[in-house]
Design a protein around this motif. Sequence first.
Motif, PDB file in Angstrom:
ATOM      1  N   ALA A   1      13.837  11.057  49.673  1.00  0.00           N
ATOM      2  CA  ALA A   1      13.284  10.838  50.974  1.00  0.00           C
ATOM      3  C   ALA A   1      12.395   9.672  50.924  1.00  0.00           C
ATOM      4  CB  ALA A   1      12.836  12.097  51.277  1.00  0.00           C
ATOM      5  N   ALA A   2      11.894   9.340  49.965  1.00  0.00           N
ATOM      6  CA  ALA A   2      10.860   8.202  50.098  1.00  0.00           C
ATOM      7  C   ALA A   2      11.127   7.016  50.931  1.00  0.00           C
ATOM      8  CB  ALA A   2      10.348   7.673  48.786  1.00  0.00           C
ATOM      9  N   THR A   3      12.355   6.550  50.901  1.00  0.00           N
ATOM     10  CA  THR A   3      12.655   5.316  51.568  1.00  0.00           C
ATOM     11  C   THR A   3      13.462   5.544  52.971  1.00  0.00           C
ATOM     12  OG1 THR A   3      14.700   5.239  50.337  1.00  0.00           O
ATOM     13  CG2 THR A   3      12.964   4.055  49.332  1.00  0.00           C
ATOM     14  N   ASN A   4      13.765   6.693  53.079  1.00  0.00           N
ATOM     15  CA  ASN A   4      14.539   6.962  54.390  1.00  0.00           C
ATOM     16  C   ASN A   4      13.607   7.652  55.502  1.00  0.00           C
ATOM     17  OD1 ASN A   4      16.831   5.915  53.252  1.00  0.00           O
ATOM     18  ND2 ASN A   4      17.128   7.836  52.148  1.00  0.00           N
TER      19      ASN A   4
ATOM     20  N   GLY B   1       7.793  19.025  54.414  1.00  0.00           N
ATOM     21  CA  GLY B   1       8.529  17.753  54.104  1.00  0.00           C
ATOM     22  C   GLY B   1       8.294  16.769  54.844  1.00  0.00           C
ATOM     23  N   THR B   2       7.591  17.155  56.000  1.00  0.00           N
ATOM     24  CA  THR B   2       7.300  15.876  57.051  1.00  0.00           C
ATOM     25  C   THR B   2       5.847  15.297  56.841  1.00  0.00           C
ATOM     26  OG1 THR B   2       6.345  17.308  58.560  1.00  0.00           O
ATOM     27  CG2 THR B   2       8.970  16.759  58.718  1.00  0.00           C
TER      28      THR B   2
ATOM     29  N   PHE C   1      24.207  18.673  46.259  1.00  0.00           N
ATOM     30  CA  PHE C   1      24.456  19.915  47.013  1.00  0.00           C
ATOM     31  C   PHE C   1      25.556  21.047  46.931  1.00  0.00           C
ATOM     32  CE2 PHE C   1      25.905  21.831  51.160  1.00  0.00           C
ATOM     33  CZ  PHE C   1      24.665  22.576  51.645  1.00  0.00           C
ATOM     34  N   LEU C   2      26.452  20.654  46.337  1.00  0.00           N
ATOM     35  CA  LEU C   2      27.563  21.533  45.924  1.00  0.00           C
ATOM     36  C   LEU C   2      27.304  22.163  44.879  1.00  0.00           C
ATOM     37  CD1 LEU C   2      30.913  19.443  46.870  1.00  0.00           C
ATOM     38  CD2 LEU C   2      29.719  21.552  48.145  1.00  0.00           C
ATOM     39  N   ILE C   3      26.764  21.599  43.773  1.00  0.00           N
ATOM     40  CA  ILE C   3      26.247  22.219  42.481  1.00  0.00           C
ATOM     41  C   ILE C   3      25.229  23.439  42.684  1.00  0.00           C
ATOM     42  CG2 ILE C   3      24.967  21.988  40.510  1.00  0.00           C
ATOM     43  CD1 ILE C   3      26.249  19.152  40.322  1.00  0.00           C
TER      44      ILE C   3
ATOM     45  N   LEU D   1      12.950  26.954  44.482  1.00  0.00           N
ATOM     46  CA  LEU D   1      14.301  27.224  45.264  1.00  0.00           C
ATOM     47  C   LEU D   1      14.475  25.853  46.342  1.00  0.00           C
ATOM     48  CD1 LEU D   1      16.408  29.303  45.579  1.00  0.00           C
ATOM     49  CD2 LEU D   1      15.082  30.594  47.183  1.00  0.00           C
ATOM     50  N   PHE D   2      13.506  25.925  47.164  1.00  0.00           N
ATOM     51  CA  PHE D   2      13.776  24.708  48.077  1.00  0.00           C
ATOM     52  C   PHE D   2      13.493  23.483  47.747  1.00  0.00           C
ATOM     53  CE2 PHE D   2      13.513  29.035  50.397  1.00  0.00           C
ATOM     54  CZ  PHE D   2      14.702  28.926  51.137  1.00  0.00           C
ATOM     55  N   GLU D   3      12.445  23.268  46.710  1.00  0.00           N
ATOM     56  CA  GLU D   3      12.000  22.142  46.257  1.00  0.00           C
ATOM     57  C   GLU D   3      13.198  21.285  45.638  1.00  0.00           C
ATOM     58  OE1 GLU D   3      10.306  18.662  45.118  1.00  0.00           O
ATOM     59  OE2 GLU D   3       9.600  19.950  46.729  1.00  0.00           O
ATOM     60  N   VAL D   4      14.031  21.887  44.787  1.00  0.00           N
ATOM     61  CA  VAL D   4      15.174  21.507  44.262  1.00  0.00           C
ATOM     62  C   VAL D   4      16.055  21.128  45.253  1.00  0.00           C
ATOM     63  CG1 VAL D   4      14.683  22.513  41.818  1.00  0.00           C
ATOM     64  CG2 VAL D   4      16.091  23.738  43.785  1.00  0.00           C
ATOM     65  N   LEU D   5      16.236  21.668  46.203  1.00  0.00           N
ATOM     66  CA  LEU D   5      16.937  21.363  47.313  1.00  0.00           C
ATOM     67  C   LEU D   5      16.895  19.849  47.987  1.00  0.00           C
ATOM     68  CD1 LEU D   5      19.696  21.760  49.021  1.00  0.00           C
ATOM     69  CD2 LEU D   5      18.291  23.291  50.336  1.00  0.00           C
ATOM     70  N   MET D   6      15.297  19.891  48.136  1.00  0.00           N
ATOM     71  CA  MET D   6      14.905  18.770  48.993  1.00  0.00           C
ATOM     72  C   MET D   6      14.957  17.361  48.010  1.00  0.00           C
ATOM     73  SD  MET D   6      11.160  18.265  50.816  1.00  0.00           S
ATOM     74  CE  MET D   6      11.395  19.936  51.676  1.00  0.00           C
ATOM     75  N   ASP D   7      14.976  17.888  46.389  1.00  0.00           N
ATOM     76  CA  ASP D   7      14.960  16.827  45.623  1.00  0.00           C
ATOM     77  C   ASP D   7      16.404  16.139  45.657  1.00  0.00           C
ATOM     78  OD1 ASP D   7      13.884  15.441  42.921  1.00  0.00           O
ATOM     79  OD2 ASP D   7      15.675  16.344  42.373  1.00  0.00           O
ATOM     80  N   LEU D   8      17.352  17.105  45.852  1.00  0.00           N
ATOM     81  CA  LEU D   8      18.833  16.659  45.716  1.00  0.00           C
ATOM     82  C   LEU D   8      19.278  15.960  47.038  1.00  0.00           C
ATOM     83  CD1 LEU D   8      20.339  19.937  44.252  1.00  0.00           C
ATOM     84  CD2 LEU D   8      20.408  17.736  43.051  1.00  0.00           C
ATOM     85  N   VAL D   9      18.659  16.620  48.243  1.00  0.00           N
ATOM     86  CA  VAL D   9      19.302  15.631  49.470  1.00  0.00           C
ATOM     87  C   VAL D   9      18.409  14.888  50.201  1.00  0.00           C
ATOM     88  CG1 VAL D   9      20.857  17.727  49.660  1.00  0.00           C
ATOM     89  CG2 VAL D   9      18.781  17.858  50.912  1.00  0.00           C
ATOM     90  N   GLY D  10      17.258  14.859  49.754  1.00  0.00           N
ATOM     91  CA  GLY D  10      16.035  14.274  50.440  1.00  0.00           C
ATOM     92  C   GLY D  10      15.341  14.997  51.695  1.00  0.00           C
TER      93      GLY D  10
END
Length: 485
Positions: free
Chosen positions: A5-8, A136-137, A262-264, A373-382
């Motif tokens: 997410a850092a660059t987007n 996240g914002t 995300f699928l994993i 639980l949700f931090e790892v999802l944010m880590d995966l998809v941004g």
Amino acid sequence: MPPAAATNLGYKPPDGGWGWAVVFAAFISIGFSYAFPKSLTIYFKEIQEYFSVSYSEIAWVSSVMLASMYAGGPVSSMLVNRYGSRPVVMVGGLMVCTGMVLASFGTTIIHLYLCVGVIGGFGLAFNLQPALTIIGTYFQVKRPLANGLAMTGSPVVLSTLAPLNQFLFDSFGWRGSFLILGSIVLNCCVAGALMRPVNKRVQSQPDNESSMSRGKVSVEAASEDFSSPSANPLAEDIKNKSKCQSFVSRNIDLSLFTHRGFLIYLVGNVVMFFGFFAPVVFLAPYAKHQGTDEYSAALLLSIFALVDMFIRPVTGFLGNSKWIRPKIQYLFSFAVSYNGVCHLLCPLASGYGGLVVYAVFFGLAFGMLSALLFEVLMDLVGAHRFSSAVGLVTIIECGPVLLGPPISGALVDIFGDYKYMYYACGVFMLGPGIFLFIMHYYNYKKLDEEHRQRVTVEMRTSEEAVELKMNPKEKTDNETHGETF
């Protein structure tokens, strides 16, 4: 894995300031979202006797509430993208209050399914997803810590509600208690009021770009004037279809189903959620089944919640460290496996002391998993795709969330013993934990290979660009030498 997410994001998150007030608001909102369905288990035994229903039937109350909370994820995502987190959370608090007040006048168990389960569950969905998204914002560098602190709200609220519910039941009965709980949950409206949208400080574009954008807007406006519905009906139909497609693509990012990480995450979590909530839902009834009094059974939930409360911020600190954050998916996989081992060993605990030990270790495992639980999802998809990702994940997970506790209750009804329920939950947790370990190892390996390939391509492109610049210069030099001779 570096955060995507850092660059987007298009702006620099403040990583503090009013963001900590937002974390406090998310603390309250997430706390009620997760703790409220668990705390209602205090009333299950009495409601079961009042309506003369089985273990599996009473378990549907929490299941429907949790499933509605997860099924409402995409709707909540759309509302957040359209209106922001603040009004959505406030409406959610009002919905939960309305559901609890209506449930206090219930005459059948179906009435509780509809009021507590459906209305209350959708209200909790409007509290959970906006609170997760707004963090996240506001945070990027300190995001794991902020998420860990916000997720601590669940055990804090649970440790407060568990003994409070027992006191309310002894004083007012379950109907009066539901009325009071409806007023208590209005605190979510106060939390929503604190969720001020982030000030996105974007650097201004150069004058030539801004003039080009203004010209583009004027051209688009002119084209809209000439394409009126009366002039071209076919163009109007195409325009309406494109608007519908753009609305769906803007609010639901279906391209996530082609995202490997995300699928994993999705496959592991769908299986895991069959055994995620049932051990908490049946902890107090299990203690009462072994002959423990009501207050001691409620104390087990408080012990569980206190340990959970302690470990969540600790997990946030660990996840934010430079040693763990690059490979934070392994910590999540360990937390899932650790939960499964705890449930498999639970039937070996004898007496109330054994249940206290189980509550402590289960609180550690559950807190670690919930904080990540949700931090790892944010880590995966941004962070930029998190709102869509969490909406898709929650609606798919509502199936196992809905079926998990009733299946566990049915095992208790069939065998007349809770140990088979805990064995099943242990398998449902340990299996996905091992799966996530293996698949995240594969994912990290593939990401490293892709990173090396990108670096190689970039180096090759830069070398070719240098050669292209050098060749005209050499040609000019040769021509100059030729003229001299």
